[in-house]
Write a protein that holds these residues in place. Sequence first.
Motif, PDB file in Angstrom:
ATOM      1  N   CYS A  61       9.760  18.623   2.557  1.00 27.82           N
ATOM      2  CA  CYS A  61       8.246  17.905   2.047  1.00 27.82           C
ATOM      3  C   CYS A  61       7.243  19.003   2.483  1.00 27.82           C
ATOM      4  O   CYS A  61       6.845  19.242   3.465  1.00 27.82           O
ATOM      5  CB  CYS A  61       8.327  16.353   2.280  1.00 27.82           C
ATOM      6  N   GLU A  90       9.670  17.520  -2.487  1.00 27.89           N
ATOM      7  CA  GLU A  90       9.108  16.007  -2.055  1.00 27.89           C
ATOM      8  C   GLU A  90       7.243  16.581  -2.616  1.00 27.89           C
ATOM      9  O   GLU A  90       7.398  17.846  -1.475  1.00 27.89           O
ATOM     10  CB  GLU A  90       9.981  15.315  -1.668  1.00 27.89           C
ATOM     11  N   ASP A  92       3.669  15.583  -1.479  1.00 28.76           N
ATOM     12  CA  ASP A  92       3.073  14.722  -1.557  1.00 28.76           C
ATOM     13  C   ASP A  92       1.236  14.525  -1.007  1.00 28.76           C
ATOM     14  O   ASP A  92       0.580  15.652  -0.473  1.00 28.76           O
ATOM     15  CB  ASP A  92       3.044  14.395   0.430  1.00 28.76           C
ATOM     16  N   LYS A 125       4.198  11.479  -4.023  1.00 31.48           N
ATOM     17  CA  LYS A 125       4.328  11.199  -2.921  1.00 31.48           C
ATOM     18  C   LYS A 125       2.735  10.565  -3.358  1.00 31.48           C
ATOM     19  O   LYS A 125       2.351  11.709  -3.029  1.00 31.48           O
ATOM     20  CB  LYS A 125       3.742  10.318  -1.417  1.00 31.48           C
ATOM     21  N   CYS A 142      -2.721   1.496  -5.373  1.00 31.59           N
ATOM     22  CA  CYS A 142      -0.872   1.631  -5.260  1.00 31.59           C
ATOM     23  C   CYS A 142      -1.031   0.855  -7.456  1.00 31.59           C
ATOM     24  O   CYS A 142       0.618   1.200  -7.657  1.00 31.59           O
ATOM     25  CB  CYS A 142      -0.837   0.239  -5.349  1.00 31.59           C
ATOM     26  N   CYS A 145      -0.324   4.109  -9.583  1.00 24.22           N
ATOM     27  CA  CYS A 145       0.189   5.098  -8.917  1.00 24.22           C
ATOM     28  C   CYS A 145       2.020   4.667  -9.574  1.00 24.22           C
ATOM     29  O   CYS A 145       2.960   5.185  -9.978  1.00 24.22           O
ATOM     30  CB  CYS A 145       0.403   5.259  -7.306  1.00 24.22           C
ATOM     31  N   PHE A 152       5.947   7.145  -5.063  1.00 22.09           N
ATOM     32  CA  PHE A 152       6.366   6.812  -3.039  1.00 22.09           C
ATOM     33  C   PHE A 152       4.827   6.996  -3.842  1.00 22.09           C
ATOM     34  O   PHE A 152       4.273   7.513  -3.675  1.00 22.09           O
ATOM     35  CB  PHE A 152       6.553   7.451  -2.062  1.00 22.09           C
ATOM     36  N   VAL A 153       3.884   5.986  -2.822  1.00 19.14           N
ATOM     37  CA  VAL A 153       2.355   5.349  -2.233  1.00 19.14           C
ATOM     38  C   VAL A 153       3.299   5.884  -0.790  1.00 19.14           C
ATOM     39  O   VAL A 153       4.049   5.357  -0.266  1.00 19.14           O
ATOM     40  CB  VAL A 153       1.636   4.315  -2.621  1.00 19.14           C
ATOM     41  N   LYS A 154       2.129   6.708  -0.097  1.00 15.24           N
ATOM     42  CA  LYS A 154       1.865   6.615   1.002  1.00 15.24           C
ATOM     43  C   LYS A 154       0.753   6.217   1.875  1.00 15.24           C
ATOM     44  O   LYS A 154      -0.058   6.231   1.110  1.00 15.24           O
ATOM     45  CB  LYS A 154       2.091   7.734   0.998  1.00 15.24           C
ATOM     46  N   LEU A 180       8.545   1.726  -6.845  1.00 14.04           N
ATOM     47  CA  LEU A 180       8.094   2.503  -5.694  1.00 14.04           C
ATOM     48  C   LEU A 180       8.826   2.431  -3.948  1.00 14.04           C
ATOM     49  O   LEU A 180       8.481   1.369  -3.988  1.00 14.04           O
ATOM     50  CB  LEU A 180       6.402   2.639  -5.768  1.00 14.04           C
ATOM     51  N   LYS A 183       6.037   4.699   1.946  1.00 13.96           N
ATOM     52  CA  LYS A 183       5.420   5.430   3.258  1.00 13.96           C
ATOM     53  C   LYS A 183       4.060   4.886   3.711  1.00 13.96           C
ATOM     54  O   LYS A 183       3.285   5.198   3.520  1.00 13.96           O
ATOM     55  CB  LYS A 183       5.662   7.351   2.620  1.00 13.96           C
ATOM     56  N   ARG A 204      10.089   4.749   4.051  1.00 15.38           N
ATOM     57  CA  ARG A 204      10.291   6.111   4.278  1.00 15.38           C
ATOM     58  C   ARG A 204       8.870   6.724   5.814  1.00 15.38           C
ATOM     59  O   ARG A 204       7.414   5.678   5.765  1.00 15.38           O
ATOM     60  CB  ARG A 204       9.453   7.463   3.741  1.00 15.38           C
TER      61      ARG A 204
END
Length: 224
Positions: A61, A90, A92, A125, A142, A145, A152-154, A180, A183, A204
Amino acid sequence: MHPQELAKFIDHTALTAEKTAQDIIKLCDEAIENQFWSVCINPCYIPLAKEKLAATNVKICTVIGFPLGANLTSVKAFEAQESIKAGAQEIDMVINVGWIKSGEWDKVRSDIQVVLQACNGTLLKVILETCLLTPDEIVKACEICRDLKVGFVKTSTGFNKDGATVEDVALMRQTVGDKLGVKASGGIRDTETAMAMINAGATRIGASAGIAIIEGLQDNSGGY
């Protein structure tokens, strides 16, 4: 939860500027030994990690537009493409917080959409940097997204004034539903905190303290 099960939630992370090649090799060795989901590293170390993690299940990632999110969209997209070419599995990316604060939601959406297209199927993400956002801004980010169908949203980069909170994770999960991943990252250094995030809806955990987190589970006689 069994330690090996918890390990699969963890992106084992080393993103500070002074990390050396030896630090990344150690990170990869720890990820292999503990069966973490991935290593999360800066883009320059992707080739090294790819070499170290060959023939293992540990994913690579990396971070894009990190840590401010304020790069040109074209630069973020190019960075994502080059990182994927180098071996990242991945991505981010940091959202453009300044555009959120300016109310320029069309630009925020476009920024994410262009990077998502550049990822071409590689998991994306989106880091919201929740400590800088109001609850309404978190929800709106969110929703964007979710509508764009990112992976993902982180919560956080870990480089700002605060990291993940249980409240923010719960709000993010409530907003994106089960469509989704969520994280939680930033300031998660022990088992109790990691489990609180998971119980709030995180799928995550981004942490540099991954070993301490799973060892705490092994040492906890009460279980989780």
